[in-house]
Motif scaffolding. Structure first.
Motif, PDB file in Angstrom:
ATOM      1  N   SER A 167       0.788  -1.246   0.000  1.00 47.33           N
ATOM      2  CA  SER A 167       0.000   0.000   0.000  1.00 47.33           C
ATOM      3  C   SER A 167       0.814   1.286   0.000  1.00 47.33           C
ATOM      4  N   HIS A 168       2.120   1.221   0.217  1.00 50.36           N
ATOM      5  CA  HIS A 168       2.826   2.468   0.551  1.00 50.36           C
ATOM      6  C   HIS A 168       2.999   3.437  -0.622  1.00 50.36           C
ATOM      7  N   HIS A 169       2.714   2.994  -1.843  1.00 50.96           N
ATOM      8  CA  HIS A 169       2.769   3.920  -2.987  1.00 50.96           C
ATOM      9  C   HIS A 169       1.428   4.588  -3.287  1.00 50.96           C
ATOM     10  N   PHE A 203      10.866   0.656   5.735  1.00 50.83           N
ATOM     11  CA  PHE A 203      12.200   0.248   5.257  1.00 50.83           C
ATOM     12  C   PHE A 203      12.162  -0.544   3.954  1.00 50.83           C
ATOM     13  N   ASP A 204      11.038  -0.520   3.270  1.00 47.18           N
ATOM     14  CA  ASP A 204      10.955  -1.072   1.915  1.00 47.18           C
ATOM     15  C   ASP A 204      11.999  -0.350   1.042  1.00 47.18           C
ATOM     16  N   ALA A 205      12.525  -1.047   0.044  1.00 45.43           N
ATOM     17  CA  ALA A 205      13.586  -0.453  -0.779  1.00 45.43           C
ATOM     18  C   ALA A 205      13.127   0.771  -1.564  1.00 45.43           C
ATOM     19  N   HIS A 206      11.811   0.908  -1.720  1.00 37.56           N
ATOM     20  CA  HIS A 206      11.285   1.999  -2.544  1.00 37.56           C
ATOM     21  C   HIS A 206      10.654   3.089  -1.671  1.00 37.56           C
ATOM     22  N   HIS A 207      10.686   4.296  -2.185  1.00 33.75           N
ATOM     23  CA  HIS A 207      10.186   5.453  -1.441  1.00 33.75           C
ATOM     24  C   HIS A 207       8.700   5.285  -1.076  1.00 33.75           C
ATOM     25  N   PHE A 293      10.733  -6.178   1.977  1.00 39.86           N
ATOM     26  CA  PHE A 293      11.978  -6.948   1.978  1.00 39.86           C
ATOM     27  C   PHE A 293      12.649  -6.938   0.604  1.00 39.86           C
ATOM     28  N   ASP A 294      12.344  -5.929  -0.197  1.00 39.60           N
ATOM     29  CA  ASP A 294      12.900  -5.884  -1.550  1.00 39.60           C
ATOM     30  C   ASP A 294      14.268  -5.212  -1.611  1.00 39.60           C
ATOM     31  N   SER A 295      14.856  -4.914  -0.463  1.00 38.29           N
ATOM     32  CA  SER A 295      16.246  -4.438  -0.453  1.00 38.29           C
ATOM     33  C   SER A 295      17.224  -5.623  -0.406  1.00 38.29           C
ATOM     34  N   GLU A 330       4.935  -5.029   3.171  1.00 39.24           N
ATOM     35  CA  GLU A 330       4.916  -4.240   1.929  1.00 39.24           C
ATOM     36  C   GLU A 330       5.573  -5.072   0.827  1.00 39.24           C
ATOM     37  N   GLY A 331       6.753  -4.657   0.317  1.00 37.09           N
ATOM     38  CA  GLY A 331       7.328  -5.349  -0.825  1.00 37.09           C
ATOM     39  C   GLY A 331       8.171  -6.569  -0.479  1.00 37.09           C
ATOM     40  N   GLY A 332       8.784  -7.123  -1.523  1.00 44.20           N
ATOM     41  CA  GLY A 332       9.594  -8.339  -1.428  1.00 44.20           C
ATOM     42  C   GLY A 332       9.206  -9.247  -2.565  1.00 44.20           C
ATOM     43  N   TYR A 333      10.070  -9.308  -3.599  1.00 45.72           N
ATOM     44  CA  TYR A 333       9.624  -9.924  -4.857  1.00 45.72           C
ATOM     45  C   TYR A 333      10.644 -10.886  -5.445  1.00 45.72           C
ATOM     46  N   THR A 334      11.159 -11.742  -4.598  1.00 48.27           N
ATOM     47  CA  THR A 334      12.169 -12.670  -5.113  1.00 48.27           C
ATOM     48  C   THR A 334      11.549 -13.885  -5.792  1.00 48.27           C
TER      49      THR A 334
HETATM   50 ZN   LIG Z   1       9.232  -1.916  -2.679  1.00 48.11          ZN
END
Ligand SMILES: [Zn+2]
Length: 361
Positions: A167-169, A203-207, A293-295, A330-334
């Motif tokens: 949701s963060h975007h 702390f998701d890799a994206h803003h 976790f996409d960092s 939030e993210g994480g797309y491995t």
């Molecule tokens: Zn992300």
């Protein structure tokens, strides 16, 4: 009232069997919530998504892999009922956060998907956001799960919403990526009923552009986004996405902090970023955590290089903040990786993170 349409439609047509709601404490006092039927029912949109399909990274398998990992390593996963005690309050908050035209657009597009039984591009979106007939109800359930975590989280028993879509975007006026409704902001505004000062760290890799936009006018909420900085996101901003990832953008009320990570940054840089962020959030009575976790070094959506075990350090640092923790996925797309490196990377990162939250070193 605006969102009653979506709820009515979703409830009448797609309320699935076997979805029930429980709360409990699992593994060192951590309470788990998951979007039962809804989070796993939003389809893998690429099947019918045409040329937009390649932009869709939020897949069913993400959440499924996490459920399996939690069940085998941590204990029971709990499911959230779609219609729950907080639904009415949730919709009131969402109607205040998001622009009416946008919510109407989301309703209409989702209804069209139900008619055609195909995914469709969300017209009022940033970039190429696809939705399907389940998307709105899943996004609403995600917001509910976050809110339930606010209700139940205490200093000794954090809660975690394992949800999709992310949701963060999602800004006030637009969906973006897979994000449709801003669950984090919804939870933050809800938290104001219980706490005086609300801190959010992403702390998701994206803003976390959407969170920043949704909370920029509320001084009782402070927001920190730690993200990979790319020049693409800086410069002049459109009206529907006004918050820049640039560290100089603290928002119109100064309640926002951007921590920029450079290409190739790893655990050490993340650690410094978290400490800087928590310093900014000093004095907050509760901490909402947008956990992406996409960092991870193997994640295809960023150029950051964290190891799976680095997320234990992330959890440790956030635990040491010493306030009730409200956590959401939030993210994480491995999942695009082959073989054993696919979804297990995401679930490993999450389990390390939970170890850190639970105080294991
Ligand atoms: Zn992300």
């Amino acid at each position: 009232m605006l969102f009653a349409g979506i709820l009515g439609w979703a409830g009448d047509v797609y309320l699935g069997p076997g979805v029930s709601f429980f709360t409990s404490s699992v593994g060192g006092g951590l309470g788990w919530f998951i979007l039962g039927g809804e989070s796993v029912r939003v389809q893998d949109l690429p099947e019918d998504g045409g040329k937009d399909a390649k932009f869709v990274v939020d897949r069913v398998s993400r959440v499924k892999s996490i459920i399996e990992a939690i069940e085998s390593k941590k204990g029971e996963v709990k499911y959230l009922q779609k219609r729950d005690a907080l639904s009415e309050k949730r919709d009131t908050i969402i109607n205040k956060i998001h622009d009416e035209t946008y919510l109407n657009s989301l309703t209409k597009t989702t209804e069209n998907c139900a008619t055609t039984n195909k995914p469709q591009r969300l017209r009022q979106s940033y970039s190429r956001t696809l939705v399907d007939k389940y998307s709105s109800s899943a996004a609403l359930s995600a917001a509910s799960a976050w809110m339930h975590c606010v209700s139940t989280s205490t200093k000794t028993s954090p809660s975690f919403a394992i949800v999709r879509p992310p949701s963060h975007h999602a800004t006030k006026q637009r969906g973006m990526g897979g994000c449709l409704i801003n669950s984090v902001a919804t939870a933050a505004f809800y938290a104001m009923e219980k706490y005086e000062n609300i801190g959010i760290i992403d702390f998701d890799a994206h803003h976390g552009n959407g969170i920043a936009n949704c909370v920029e006018d509320e001084r009782r909420i402070r927001f920190v986004s730690i993200h990979e900085y790319t020049k693409m996101g800086g410069g002049k901003r459109p009206e529907y996405d006004p918050r820049s990832p640039d560290k100089r953008d603290s928002g119109p009320n100064g309640n926002i902090l951007n921590v920029e990570l450079g290409k190739g940054a790893g655990g050490e840089e993340m650690k410094e970023g978290l400490n800087e962020g928590l310093d900014f959030l000093k004095g907050c009575d509760v901490l909402l955590i947008a956990a992406g976790f996409d960092s991870h070094a193997l994640d295809v959506t960023s150029n950051l290089l964290l190891k799976s075990s680095d997320y234990k350090m992330v959890g440790n640092i956030l635990r040491d903040f010493g306030k009730p923790l409200v956590i959401g996925l939030e993210g994480g797309y491995t999942q695009f990786l082959e073989g054993e490196n696919s979804n297990s990377v995401l679930s490993d990162c999450l389990l390390y993170f939970v170890d850190g939250i639970e105080g294991r070193n």
